[in-house]
Write an enzyme that holds these catalytic residues in place. Structure first.
Site, short mmCIF file in Angstrom:
data_model
loop_
_atom_site.label_atom_id
_atom_site.label_comp_id
_atom_site.label_asym_id
_atom_site.label_seq_id
_atom_site.Cartn_x
_atom_site.Cartn_y
_atom_site.Cartn_z
N ARG A 76 41.03 -4.10 -34.39
CA ARG A 76 40.43 -3.82 -35.69
C ARG A 76 38.94 -3.53 -35.51
O ARG A 76 38.23 -4.37 -34.96
CB ARG A 76 40.61 -5.03 -36.61
CG ARG A 76 39.88 -4.90 -37.92
CD ARG A 76 40.10 -6.07 -38.87
NE ARG A 76 39.33 -5.82 -40.07
CZ ARG A 76 38.45 -6.67 -40.62
NH1 ARG A 76 38.26 -7.87 -40.12
NH2 ARG A 76 37.77 -6.31 -41.68
N HIS A 120 32.39 -2.21 -43.64
CA HIS A 120 32.01 -3.55 -43.20
C HIS A 120 30.50 -3.68 -43.37
O HIS A 120 29.74 -3.86 -42.41
CB HIS A 120 32.47 -3.77 -41.75
CG HIS A 120 32.65 -5.22 -41.37
ND1 HIS A 120 33.82 -5.74 -40.86
CD2 HIS A 120 31.79 -6.26 -41.42
CE1 HIS A 120 33.67 -7.04 -40.60
NE2 HIS A 120 32.44 -7.38 -40.93
N GLU A 165 35.62 -8.23 -46.91
CA GLU A 165 34.98 -9.34 -47.62
C GLU A 165 34.03 -8.89 -48.73
O GLU A 165 32.80 -9.07 -48.64
CB GLU A 165 34.22 -10.23 -46.62
CG GLU A 165 35.11 -10.82 -45.55
CD GLU A 165 34.39 -11.80 -44.64
OE1 GLU A 165 33.15 -11.89 -44.69
OE2 GLU A 165 35.09 -12.50 -43.86
N ASN A 291 40.60 -13.38 -43.76
CA ASN A 291 39.60 -13.85 -42.81
C ASN A 291 39.45 -15.34 -43.04
O ASN A 291 39.01 -15.77 -44.12
CB ASN A 291 38.26 -13.14 -43.03
CG ASN A 291 38.34 -11.65 -42.75
OD1 ASN A 291 39.35 -11.13 -42.28
ND2 ASN A 291 37.26 -10.94 -43.04
N TYR A 293 38.05 -19.08 -41.57
CA TYR A 293 37.21 -19.81 -40.62
C TYR A 293 37.22 -21.31 -40.85
O TYR A 293 37.18 -22.09 -39.90
CB TYR A 293 35.76 -19.30 -40.68
CG TYR A 293 35.63 -17.91 -40.11
CD1 TYR A 293 35.47 -17.72 -38.75
CD2 TYR A 293 35.73 -16.78 -40.93
CE1 TYR A 293 35.38 -16.44 -38.20
CE2 TYR A 293 35.65 -15.51 -40.39
CZ TYR A 293 35.48 -15.34 -39.02
OH TYR A 293 35.41 -14.08 -38.49
N GLU A 351 40.64 -11.85 -39.41
CA GLU A 351 39.56 -12.51 -38.66
C GLU A 351 39.86 -14.00 -38.60
O GLU A 351 40.28 -14.60 -39.59
CB GLU A 351 38.19 -12.36 -39.35
CG GLU A 351 37.58 -11.00 -39.23
CD GLU A 351 36.20 -10.91 -39.89
OE1 GLU A 351 35.49 -11.93 -39.96
OE2 GLU A 351 35.87 -9.80 -40.34
C1 FCB Z 1 32.79 -12.76 -41.34
C2 FCB Z 1 32.39 -11.31 -41.12
C3 FCB Z 1 32.25 -10.93 -39.67
C4 FCB Z 1 31.60 -12.04 -38.85
C5 FCB Z 1 32.27 -13.37 -39.12
C6 FCB Z 1 31.72 -14.51 -38.32
O1 FCB Z 1 32.38 -13.14 -42.61
O2 FCB Z 1 33.34 -10.46 -41.69
O3 FCB Z 1 31.53 -9.73 -39.61
O4 FCB Z 1 30.26 -12.07 -39.08
O5 FCB Z 1 32.21 -13.67 -40.47
#
Ligand code: FCB
Length: 445
Positions: A76, A120, A165, A291, A293, A351
């Site tokens: 990607r 992006h 995002e 995405n 985290y 992500e």
């Molecule tokens: C996300 C972004 C990516 C990167 C990660 C850590 O929010 O999409 O570009 O910065 O965080």
């Protein structure tokens, strides 16, 4: 015991243009708001910029060779709008477009499926200076740009992502001011969000007329948990859930904004036209890119702007070097929540990854054991969601390379591949070797 993933599950890694390419003005490209922002003193840690980044614009062949070494089946990346349309609209810069065509052709030659993100965050300054995402024409600008790429590459790109995002474009971009273009205005943020949703819709409508493959949207999601079970904290977690997780998905799937947003923004919240909301809802999406985290642990703090709440970190939490709590169970929860609330649509983890304080390379090895653990525990969490019926079709690790982490500069390293800032040498980390084994066996032990 090995936990196998479904046949044909995509194994990928993700990057974005401004974070890796470098040479943002090469070959006739027009500047972006990120180029301008990084060149504004005081905006970025250590005054760093994406002028060189990973030098991927010149080293793309070497980087594809690394993907082949990893055994990736998908990759990607994002297109820099200003490389293709230097003024944002109108004249196409063939050299910029050719860069992405060569990349796609080479990926396909190695059986790596490209997933292309159209936006992006690097809006051409030419469009920003005409109001950018605040301009009601911005959705049409975006659709025009998208069509240039569909026309050039839809025969070779099986999956497109319109926006990465939109929440981050809206909140750090227009409400907190931490990211480009660095505005802090509660009256602007809801309008920007609305135009981003319309931009997604206009690109999807154009795609339905000319595209043959799949198009989706990538959103950042994190479950919101109350810091304790007091009614105040519970209500705060619901507000933050509306603000982060439902702001873009409710209009797309349900045709309305979450009611909480009108309370959060108060007199800054506009009245929206029914026809706009119908257009967003009808356009829909073929899939969602998630995405993921971390989670949010939410504590009510009356008066804290804008939610009357803050995010806290449990005292015993393990965190990445971004300070984000490591919480794999939240990934299973997020995928189940999406499926329950919006239906069993195809999902991709577009992500997932961690910034770690990696030890420096030693004899060609980087022992990033924290990232290995993050990768494995999150894949197990994704697998658990698949076992419970979630239609998850692929996983893209963030990121392929150590790269330019926006306002934080180069100090935060997310790569499977170590990039030496001076020599640009690429070195596989332990996490890359671990991922290679997972890909080879299509499963995790
Ligand atoms: C996300 C972004 C990516 C990167 C990660 C850590 O929010 O999409 O570009 O910065 O965080």
């Amino acid at each position: 015991m090995t936990r196998p993933f479904p046949q044909g599950f995509l194994w990928g890694a993700a990057t974005s243009a401004y974070q890796i390419e470098g040479q943002p003005l090469a070959d006739g490209a027009g500047p972006s708001i990120w180029h301008r922002f990084t060149h504004t003193p005081g905006r970025i840690a250590n005054g760093e910029t994406g002028d060189l980044a990973c030098d991927h614009y010149r080293r793309w062949e070497e980087d594809i060779a690394v993907m082949v070494e990893l055994g990736l089946t998908a990759y990607r990346f994002s297109v820099a709008w200003g490389r293709v349309l230097p003024e944002g609209r109108g004249r196409v810069n063939q050299k910029g477009l050719d860069f992405y065509q060569r990349l796609v052709d080479r990926l396909l030659k190695h059986d790596i499926q490209p997933m292309v993100t159209l936006y992006h965050w690097d809006l051409p300054t030419a469009l920003h200076d005409r109001g950018g995402w605040l301009n009601p024409d911005s959705p049409a600008w975006f659709a025009e740009y998208a069509q240039v790429l569909f026309r050039a590459m839809d025969d070779r790109v099986p999956r497109w992502i319109t926006l990465n995002e939109p929440w981050v474009v809206t909140v750090p971009g227009y409400l907190d001011g931490e990211m480009a273009p660095g505005h802090r205005d509660p009256f602007e943020a809801p309008r920007v969000a609305h135009h981003l949703l319309l931009a997604h819709a206009e690109a999807v409508v154009a795609y339905r007329a000319m595209g043959r493959q799949q198009i989706g949207l990538a959103v950042n999601l994190e479950p919101q948990h109350p810091a304790s079970d007091t009614p105040e904290n519970q209500a705060a977690a619901v507000r933050r859930d509306a603000f982060i997780n439902r702001w873009f998905l409710d209009p797309l799937f349900l045709g309305r904004y979450p009611a909480e947003l009108a309370c959060i923004f108060a007199d800054a919240w506009p009245t929206w036209s029914d026809s706009d909301l119908a257009r967003i809802h009808t356009a829909g999406t073929d899939f969602i890119g998630v995405n993921y985290y971390s989670r949010g642990l939410v504590q009510s703090v009356p008066g804290a702007w804008p939610l009357g709440a803050i995010r806290v970190t449990p005292t015993d939490a393990r965190c990445t070097s971004m300070g984000w709590e490591i919480y794999p169970a939240g990934l299973t929860e997020t995928l189940l929540w999406l499926t329950d609330r919006y239906g069993n649509l195809p999902l991709y983890l577009t992500e997932n990854g961690a910034a770690c304080d990696d030890p420096p390379p030693l004899d060609g090895q980087v022992s990033d054991l924290d990232r290995v653990d993050y990768l494995r525990t999150h894949l197990l969490a994704a697998h658990t969601a698949i076992e419970q019926g979630v239609n998850l079709r692929g996983y893209f690790f963030w990121s392929l390379l150590d790269n330019f982490e926006w306002a934080q500069g180069y100090a935060k390293r997310f790569g499977l591949i170590h990039v030496d800032p001076l020599t640009q040498a690429r070195t596989l980390k332990a996490s890359a070797r671990c991922y290679r084994e997972i890909i080879r066996t299509n499963g995790i032990v």
